[in-house]
Design a protein around this motif. Sequence first.
Motif, short mmCIF file in Angstrom:
data_model
loop_
_atom_site.label_atom_id
_atom_site.label_comp_id
_atom_site.label_asym_id
_atom_site.label_seq_id
_atom_site.Cartn_x
_atom_site.Cartn_y
_atom_site.Cartn_z
N ILE A 160 0.83 -1.19 0.00
CA ILE A 160 0.00 0.00 0.00
C ILE A 160 0.87 1.24 0.00
CG2 ILE A 160 -1.81 1.25 1.27
CD1 ILE A 160 -2.62 -1.50 2.44
N ASP A 161 0.63 2.11 -0.99
CA ASP A 161 1.36 3.37 -1.12
C ASP A 161 2.88 3.16 -1.09
OD1 ASP A 161 -0.97 4.80 -1.37
OD2 ASP A 161 -1.09 5.32 0.75
N VAL A 162 3.34 2.27 -1.97
CA VAL A 162 4.77 2.01 -2.20
C VAL A 162 5.50 1.68 -0.90
CG1 VAL A 162 6.77 2.76 -3.53
CG2 VAL A 162 4.56 3.81 -3.97
N GLY A 163 4.97 0.72 -0.16
CA GLY A 163 5.66 0.22 1.02
C GLY A 163 5.27 0.87 2.33
N ARG A 164 4.36 1.88 2.30
CA ARG A 164 3.93 2.48 3.57
C ARG A 164 3.31 1.44 4.48
NH1 ARG A 164 -0.79 4.11 5.44
NH2 ARG A 164 -1.82 3.91 3.41
N GLN A 165 2.60 0.51 3.88
CA GLN A 165 2.01 -0.60 4.63
C GLN A 165 2.09 -1.86 3.78
OE1 GLN A 165 -2.09 0.06 5.68
NE2 GLN A 165 -2.25 -1.75 6.96
#
Length: 420
Positions: free
Chosen positions: A186-191
């Motif tokens: 999610i969102d390039v590794g945010r989650q």
Amino acid sequence: MVSLARDSSPIVLAMVGLPARGKTSIARKIARYLSWLGHPTRLFNVGNYRRAHLGTAQPHQFFDPNNTEGRQALLGMAMTALDDLIGWLSSGGEVAIYDATNSTRARRNLVIERCQAHGFPVVFIESICNDESIIETNVRETKLRSPDYQGVDPEAALRDFRARIAHYARAYEPLGEPERSYIKIIDVGRQVVLNRIHGYLPARLVPLLMNMHLTPHPIWLTRHGESVFNEKGLLGGDSDLSARGDEYAKNLSAFIRERAGDEHVNVWTSTLRRTIQTARPMTQNHVAWRALDEIDAGVCEGMTYEEIRQQMPEVFNARAADKFRYRYPRGESYEDVIQRLDPLIIQLERQRSPVLVIGHQAVLRALYAYLVDRPAPSCPTLPIPLHTVIELTPTAYACEERRFQLAPAVQGGDSSTAHP
């Protein structure tokens, strides 16, 4: 050093997500990483099949889910790619990456059924992005440069591609099937969300996926300045810099300060004196990594190649026959070096500011091979000369490269034969 145990059973990694969410960038990074670690890996991009068989000039209406003809043509390309994937795994491949939108449960069920019929487990990797700035950047910097829009006015291409995204979005069903194995990014590794993840390879990918980002930053690779052992043509050791090596250290410091400006630079060295001394004119706050130490030449440490050839002809000939896999007696091979560099790669991927790596020839060859996507067995022949800075700037799909030769010159060439 013994290579890490690995599960060699074939596996399919199937991408999921709307266009412009970074699926292909993630897929390519996974393929590069696993190939570098020694796993036979191949990427099957359905978009490339579509362009090869149906042409590139397809307007957004072609992707409308209500367009029966277009939907059937796209399904045909998806199944052709899947058939090729299954054939490749059946002939000895290990990791196949299926790069497609796979945006509905029905399509994912079809992928599961086709793969499981041949005994190949599937792990879905979904890229979700809710950050409009990231999506906009991805559209403008990657999608509008694709063959689909070659020669098309940028604003017209932008309108068409946005309409294409809207077609996919209407039918999109995010992953949520509790019985499936999947990783959500999610969102390039945010989650990162994991569901039913088992086995060696999927688990090994998690740190990589957690540390990905799109922040552009340079990575500078350079060998230490010329050492006393370099002057004498000796392998390994922990010698000091020569006079020319000291001069290079000063030149390197000036070069990095000019290139980086006011940006903070992370300076990484090995634990050996010649790299630490090379960093000293620039900073006292470098980070010394044992993983960056030069390849261990074992019983051959402190010898010249000519001495090895004369005194240990069996070692000399065996290494010449397979320089990548041959392990020095009581030492290491290039393959061993890659295994010990693996945790460092994850650290490198997470950096958002410039990084200067001051290392050694064999180790930098291995790092360079990873960053520019060269086959790992090619490491022993990659040119990493002394007193040269290699500037690499990772982009979504590749790595831009520039090389800078800094004085002083090294007597007798670059002394690259002084170590592996």
